[in-house]
Design an enzyme around this catalytic site. Structure first.
Site, PDB file in Angstrom:
ATOM      1  N   TYR A  50       0.823  -1.213   0.000  1.00  6.20           N
ATOM      2  CA  TYR A  50       0.000   0.000   0.000  1.00  6.20           C
ATOM      3  C   TYR A  50       0.856   1.261   0.000  1.00  6.20           C
ATOM      4  O   TYR A  50       0.428   2.305  -0.491  1.00  6.20           O
ATOM      5  CB  TYR A  50      -0.894   0.042   1.244  1.00  6.20           C
ATOM      6  CG  TYR A  50      -2.248  -0.588   1.092  1.00  6.20           C
ATOM      7  CD1 TYR A  50      -2.389  -1.871   0.569  1.00  6.20           C
ATOM      8  CD2 TYR A  50      -3.400   0.079   1.491  1.00  6.20           C
ATOM      9  CE1 TYR A  50      -3.633  -2.459   0.462  1.00  6.20           C
ATOM     10  CE2 TYR A  50      -4.652  -0.503   1.387  1.00  6.20           C
ATOM     11  CZ  TYR A  50      -4.761  -1.767   0.873  1.00  6.20           C
ATOM     12  OH  TYR A  50      -6.002  -2.345   0.773  1.00  6.20           O
ATOM     13  N   ASP A 102     -12.290  -8.941   4.730  1.00  3.09           N
ATOM     14  CA  ASP A 102     -13.612  -8.896   4.091  1.00  3.09           C
ATOM     15  C   ASP A 102     -14.249 -10.284   4.093  1.00  3.09           C
ATOM     16  O   ASP A 102     -15.450 -10.436   4.337  1.00  3.09           O
ATOM     17  CB  ASP A 102     -13.524  -8.385   2.645  1.00  3.09           C
ATOM     18  CG  ASP A 102     -13.757  -6.874   2.544  1.00  3.09           C
ATOM     19  OD1 ASP A 102     -13.429  -6.169   3.512  1.00  3.09           O
ATOM     20  OD2 ASP A 102     -14.257  -6.410   1.502  1.00  3.09           O
ATOM     21  N   ASP A 118      -6.379  -6.823   4.130  1.00  4.00           N
ATOM     22  CA  ASP A 118      -7.536  -6.159   3.529  1.00  4.00           C
ATOM     23  C   ASP A 118      -8.486  -7.206   2.964  1.00  4.00           C
ATOM     24  O   ASP A 118      -9.692  -7.180   3.200  1.00  4.00           O
ATOM     25  CB  ASP A 118      -7.053  -5.204   2.424  1.00  4.00           C
ATOM     26  CG  ASP A 118      -8.206  -4.509   1.719  1.00  4.00           C
ATOM     27  OD1 ASP A 118      -9.126  -4.038   2.409  1.00  4.00           O
ATOM     28  OD2 ASP A 118      -8.180  -4.446   0.476  1.00  4.00           O
ATOM     29  N   LYS A 124       3.108 -15.402   1.894  1.00  8.97           N
ATOM     30  CA  LYS A 124       3.211 -16.051   0.575  1.00  8.97           C
ATOM     31  C   LYS A 124       4.707 -16.349   0.387  1.00  8.97           C
ATOM     32  O   LYS A 124       5.344 -15.895  -0.563  1.00  8.97           O
ATOM     33  CB  LYS A 124       2.658 -15.113  -0.517  1.00  8.97           C
ATOM     34  CG  LYS A 124       2.509 -15.759  -1.890  1.00  8.97           C
ATOM     35  CD  LYS A 124       1.409 -16.801  -1.980  1.00  8.97           C
ATOM     36  CE  LYS A 124       1.462 -17.527  -3.317  1.00  8.97           C
ATOM     37  NZ  LYS A 124       0.514 -18.661  -3.396  1.00  8.97           N
ATOM     38  N   ASP A 172      -3.197 -18.157   0.154  1.00 14.98           N
ATOM     39  CA  ASP A 172      -4.258 -18.786  -0.653  1.00 14.98           C
ATOM     40  C   ASP A 172      -4.968 -19.868   0.159  1.00 14.98           C
ATOM     41  O   ASP A 172      -6.194 -19.972   0.167  1.00 14.98           O
ATOM     42  CB  ASP A 172      -3.720 -19.313  -1.993  1.00 14.98           C
ATOM     43  CG  ASP A 172      -2.450 -20.138  -1.858  1.00 14.98           C
ATOM     44  OD1 ASP A 172      -1.862 -20.190  -0.759  1.00 14.98           O
ATOM     45  OD2 ASP A 172      -2.028 -20.741  -2.877  1.00 14.98           O
TER      46      ASP A 172
END
Ligand code: IPM
Ligand code: MG
Length: 359
Positions: A141, A252, A248, A192, A224
């Site tokens: 970000y 959700d 982020d 990751k 994942d």
């Protein structure tokens, strides 16, 4: 001693939900004699419209002087065409980075009354209580360089930089381990590391910090797989800690497990525990102005604010109990409604929480 709260309603449904949350704040302020004073300021698209900046100097100065900030939401299609530097989201990101609010706590708790509202089978989500700890001021970000450039062959190329320093990883790791100590004592770090070096370092530093917390169990999971596990068997998690972008996305997904993203509060804290509190959901421009948005995530954000930044635990408990009581009464905004429940407006939900607080 008075405590100063800065209220930033923002855009879309922001002003509607914040209005109800401020009524609740005022009520507990009176009942518990908390000595809280609040004022409002502009942020996001509405700030851009008035001042040409999504984070006006005056707002930033007030934010720096406040003991805590309550934010609604920012953004909307009206501002989609704007240059990246003045988009409403920059207001939010600017607050996060200027105030060094690096630790974002996003609890995903399923209220038993809402088990039917989840898109997952009740037995998969019943009793769900996860805390996502998201790094909020670094990662892709904020990494430099970033931009869109034109190559020699005339083709354009977009680029961002995914970067984390050891100290940035260490401090978010400590936030996660400290939080885990207050609950299930398990941290799952999401990375990751099979592809990205930055998360190889992330994983290493997590292991180092874990040595300071022998009473907390640390495990690792690839992002994942974590996305899959969140919808397959979410109750396996206690605290999940991850970087800005993965956090982020995963938050959700976790939010929807609880029935509606309209129920999830969040806290964004700096090293001293000063913080900004906001619902996890966005500005929902599609329903803005209709009076049907769910104010509970923002009301629960007030509870988090009282608990983490204003040392008012009893008031926080009272708000959470009032929300639970209102759900017991079968009152639902349209995002969480189900058969046999009464669908109410934003304002009526605020009224009901206030009534439950007084009862
Ligand atoms: C969130 C939001 C923000 C983010 C947007 C509005 C910039 O999605 O708080 O999760 O990506 O952090
Ligand atoms: Mg988000």
């Amino acid at each position: 001693m008075t405590k100063k709260v800065l209220v930033l309603p923002g855009d879309g449904i922001g002003p509607e939900i914040v209005e109800q949350a401020v009524r609740v704040l005022d009520a507990v302020n009176d009942t518990f004699s908390l000595g809280i004073e609040h004022e409002s300021a502009l942020v996001g698209g509405s700030a851009y419209d008035e001042t040409g900046s999504p984070l006006p100097e005056a707002t930033l100065a007030k934010a720096k002087a406040a003991d805590a900030i309550l934010l609604g939401a920012v953004g909307g299609p009206k501002w989609d065409g704007l240059d990246m530097a003045v988009r409403p989201e920059k207001g939010l990101l600017g607050l996060r980075s200027n105030l060094e609010l690096f630790s974002n706590l996003r609890p995903a708790i399923l209220y038993p009354q809402l088990a039917d509202a989840s898109s997952l089978k009740p037995e998969i989500v019943a009793g769900l209580d996860i805390l996502i700890v998201r790094e909020l001021t670094g990662g892709i970000y904020f990494g430099q360089p970033r931009g869109i450039r034109t190559l020699e062959n005339g083709e354009r190329e977009g680029f961002n930089t995914y970067v984390y320093s050891e100290s940035e990883i260490r401090r978010i790791a400590r936030s996660a381990f400290d939080a885990a100590r207050q609950r299930g004592k398990r941290v799952c770090s999401i990375d990751k590391s099979n592809v990205l070096e930055v998360t190889v370092l992330w994983k290493e530093v997590m292991e180092e910090v874990a040595k300071e917390y022998p009473d907390v169990e640390l495990t690792h999971m690839l992002v994942d797989n974590a996305a899959m596990q969140l919808v397959r068997a979410p109750k396996q998690f206690d605290v999940m800690v991850t970087g800005n972008m993965f956090g982020d996305i995963l938050s959700d997904a976790a939010a929807m497990l609880t029935g509606s993203i309209g129920m999830l509060p969040s806290a964004s804290l700096n090293a001293e525990g000063r913080g900004m509190y906001e619902p996890c959901h966005g500005s929902a421009p599609d329903i803005a102005g209709q009076g049907i948005a769910n104010p509970l995530a923002t009301i629960l954000s007030v509870a988090m604010m009282l608990r983490y930044s204003l040392a008012a635990k009893s008031a926080a408990d009272a708000i959470e109990a009032a929300v639970s009581k209102v759900l017991d009464q079968g009152l639902r905004t349209s995002d969480i409604t189900s058969e046999g429940c009464t669908t109410v407006s934003t304002q009526a939900m605020g009224d009901a929480v206030l009534a439950a607080l007084k009862a």
